[in-house]
Write an enzyme that holds these catalytic residues in place. Sequence first.
Site, PDB file in Angstrom:
ATOM      1  N   GLY A   1       0.923  -1.106   0.043  1.00  0.00           N
ATOM      2  CA  GLY A   1       0.006  -0.001  -0.082  1.00  0.00           C
ATOM      3  C   GLY A   1       0.743   1.282  -0.095  1.00  0.00           C
ATOM      4  O   GLY A   1       1.372   1.654  -1.078  1.00  0.00           O
TER       5      GLY A   1
ATOM      6  N   SER B   1       6.530  -4.368  -1.888  1.00  0.00           N
ATOM      7  CA  SER B   1       6.034  -3.065  -2.328  1.00  0.00           C
ATOM      8  C   SER B   1       6.136  -1.896  -1.054  1.00  0.00           C
ATOM      9  O   SER B   1       7.464  -1.902  -0.508  1.00  0.00           O
ATOM     10  CB  SER B   1       4.444  -2.917  -2.880  1.00  0.00           C
ATOM     11  OG  SER B   1       4.196  -1.724  -3.490  1.00  0.00           O
TER      12      SER B   1
ATOM     13  N   ASP C   1       7.984  -4.649 -13.586  1.00  0.00           N
ATOM     14  CA  ASP C   1       7.150  -3.798 -12.620  1.00  0.00           C
ATOM     15  C   ASP C   1       7.118  -2.479 -12.899  1.00  0.00           C
ATOM     16  O   ASP C   1       8.036  -1.842 -12.953  1.00  0.00           O
ATOM     17  CB  ASP C   1       7.868  -4.283 -11.290  1.00  0.00           C
ATOM     18  CG  ASP C   1       7.111  -3.836  -9.978  1.00  0.00           C
ATOM     19  OD1 ASP C   1       6.251  -2.709 -10.201  1.00  0.00           O
ATOM     20  OD2 ASP C   1       7.207  -4.058  -8.958  1.00  0.00           O
TER      21      ASP C   1
ATOM     22  N   HIS D   1       4.361  -6.182 -11.138  1.00  0.00           N
ATOM     23  CA  HIS D   1       4.471  -6.013  -9.672  1.00  0.00           C
ATOM     24  C   HIS D   1       3.622  -6.898  -8.740  1.00  0.00           C
ATOM     25  O   HIS D   1       4.308  -7.083  -7.739  1.00  0.00           O
ATOM     26  CB  HIS D   1       3.859  -4.473  -9.680  1.00  0.00           C
ATOM     27  CG  HIS D   1       4.087  -4.009  -8.278  1.00  0.00           C
ATOM     28  ND1 HIS D   1       4.868  -3.675  -7.660  1.00  0.00           N
ATOM     29  CD2 HIS D   1       3.031  -3.788  -7.171  1.00  0.00           C
ATOM     30  CE1 HIS D   1       4.876  -3.284  -6.396  1.00  0.00           C
ATOM     31  NE2 HIS D   1       3.546  -3.354  -6.091  1.00  0.00           N
TER      32      HIS D   1
END
Length: 316
Positions: free
Chosen positions: A45, A112, A266, A294
């Site tokens: 996130g 991420s 990605d 990704h």
Amino acid sequence: MPRSELFPPIDPYQTGFLPVDEIHTLYWEQSGNPRGVPVLFLHGGPGAGASPTHRRFFDPGHYRIVVMDQRGAGRSSPLGEVRRNTTELLVEDAERLRRHLGIERWLLFGGSWGSTLALAYGQTHPERCLGLILRGIFLMRKAEVDWFLYSMRTIFPEAWATFAGHIPPEERGDLLEAYWRRLNAPDAATRMAAARVWSLYEGSCSSLLPSPELIATSAEDTHALGLARIEAHYFRSNRFTPEDRLLRDVHRIRHLPGAIVQGRYDIVCPITSADELRRAWPEADYRVVPDAGHSAMEPGIRAALVQATERFKEYR
């Protein structure tokens, strides 16, 4: 042959809610082997929350799998809350949960934004880490944020046109502030509409090939609101000082086992950041998946992550 598929679905053997201040209460769960090697799953996130699938990267017979929804995300409350929501406080939350569960040291697993948080936690508390498994590296620098807001259109012009098209032309010079105003609008309908467009933009750019499952998840209200509000908040207010801090302080974790998994294509977190981290941390095992974007759910990335958790079984 090395295992390349996720482990079977598993239910938690323990769940709970941990109040961390007067505003935030965090959801946490444990699954797998209560006497196994502890591993903390850090979701992306920021604000995306964790899902049952995330337990399945780990052999439940070997690992004590700890999953936490970060402040404002998933099953933590209040959903989408940005007050008292900073990287430093998320690091404190993980450390508080470690003490709450009586864990001495644990493996960190994050992709991420989860890679960002794992690096921040590891550099703050290296003595509490068994190692780090990272995917889709994001270092929270201005160039990475600008890439997300504007430059992903070089590869996904249709998705970006929808993302920018939600904002009137006269406000498109600063998409972040325009979205921020709408994500904090007084009426819920305006907030939710902006959140859904933001989340679908990210989801649409997150895989090498279109993924209906990923798009469906991105459109879900809880996921979209947590992701969009908290991501926009972090992009505005929570970049590191100095900007290259996570690279500068890699020396604090270079003695730990590390694995970096990166999709060659990605677009959300381009490979340049992973390459910089690999150069700063040459001891880490670095795997570039040649046919992936990704998402952790793409076959090549999924296989590389499962293989990393299998290799890390030797570390206790």
